[in-house]
Design a protein around this motif. Structure first.
Motif, short mmCIF file in Angstrom:
data_model
loop_
_atom_site.label_atom_id
_atom_site.label_comp_id
_atom_site.label_asym_id
_atom_site.label_seq_id
_atom_site.Cartn_x
_atom_site.Cartn_y
_atom_site.Cartn_z
N MET A 182 0.85 -1.18 0.00
CA MET A 182 0.00 0.00 0.00
C MET A 182 0.89 1.24 0.00
SD MET A 182 -3.22 1.15 0.13
CE MET A 182 -4.08 -0.33 0.51
N VAL A 183 0.65 2.16 -0.87
CA VAL A 183 1.40 3.41 -0.96
C VAL A 183 0.83 4.40 0.04
CG1 VAL A 183 1.97 5.32 -2.48
CG2 VAL A 183 1.92 3.03 -3.38
N PRO A 186 -0.82 13.43 9.11
CA PRO A 186 0.19 12.38 9.04
C PRO A 186 0.04 11.57 7.76
CG PRO A 186 -1.52 11.82 10.62
CD PRO A 186 -1.79 13.23 10.15
N VAL A 187 1.08 10.84 7.42
CA VAL A 187 1.05 10.01 6.23
C VAL A 187 -0.08 8.99 6.36
CG1 VAL A 187 2.36 8.37 4.86
CG2 VAL A 187 3.49 10.36 5.82
N ALA A 188 -0.87 8.87 5.30
CA ALA A 188 -2.02 7.96 5.31
C ALA A 188 -1.96 7.06 4.09
CB ALA A 188 -3.31 8.77 5.31
N VAL A 191 10.99 17.06 2.50
CA VAL A 191 10.20 16.01 1.88
C VAL A 191 10.29 14.82 2.82
CG1 VAL A 191 9.94 14.47 -0.10
CG2 VAL A 191 10.73 16.82 -0.45
N GLU A 192 9.16 14.36 3.29
CA GLU A 192 9.18 13.20 4.16
C GLU A 192 9.65 11.99 3.35
OE1 GLU A 192 8.80 13.37 7.31
OE2 GLU A 192 7.98 15.37 7.43
N ALA A 233 9.10 7.37 -0.97
CA ALA A 233 8.90 5.92 -1.07
C ALA A 233 7.54 5.60 -1.68
CB ALA A 233 9.05 5.27 0.30
N ALA A 234 6.51 6.34 -1.26
CA ALA A 234 5.16 6.11 -1.78
C ALA A 234 5.09 6.40 -3.27
CB ALA A 234 4.16 6.97 -1.02
#
Length: 117
Positions: free
Chosen positions: A1-2, A10-12, A99-100, A105-106
């Protein structure tokens, strides 16, 4: 899952690799917002400057020389933040952008080709 980060959140989870299954309407909407933000040459350059900057973050004072006025740079950085591609932190009079790693990666996973066994 990206996973992609929505502005200020937060990243979801976002989407599977494009080769895994068709995106849902919601996944397409979220992903299109990201690609639309990167579809402008100045925004793509700013994103690249932040992503490649030493230490993983850049002061706006270090990345503002991209051939447009400072208000235009601020506008483009805002659009990148709204798309969930950048995070920022104010330190005194300067704003630092990063950039997180999970965002990169996503993006890579979303565009990954299937592996062959």
């Amino acid at each position: 899952m990206v996973e992609l980060q929505a502005a200020g959140e937060p990243v979801a989870p976002c989407c599977p690799p494009l080769t895994e299954r068709p995106l849902t309407a919601e996944e397409s909407e979220r992903t299109a917002k990201m690609f639309k933000a990167l579809g402008d040459p100045v925004r793509l350059r700013l994103f690249s400057l932040v992503a490649s900057h030493e230490g993983g973050e850049a002061c706006v004072c270090d990345i503002s020389d991209v051939g447009v006025s400072q208000p235009t740079v601020s506008h483009h950085l805002k659009k990148l933040k709204e798309a969930g591609l950048l995070a920022s932190e104010r330190r005194g009079t300067w704003v630092y952008y990063r950039v997180e790693p999970s965002v990169l990666a996503a993006m890579g996973q979303l565009l990954a080709l299937p592996t062959t066994a």
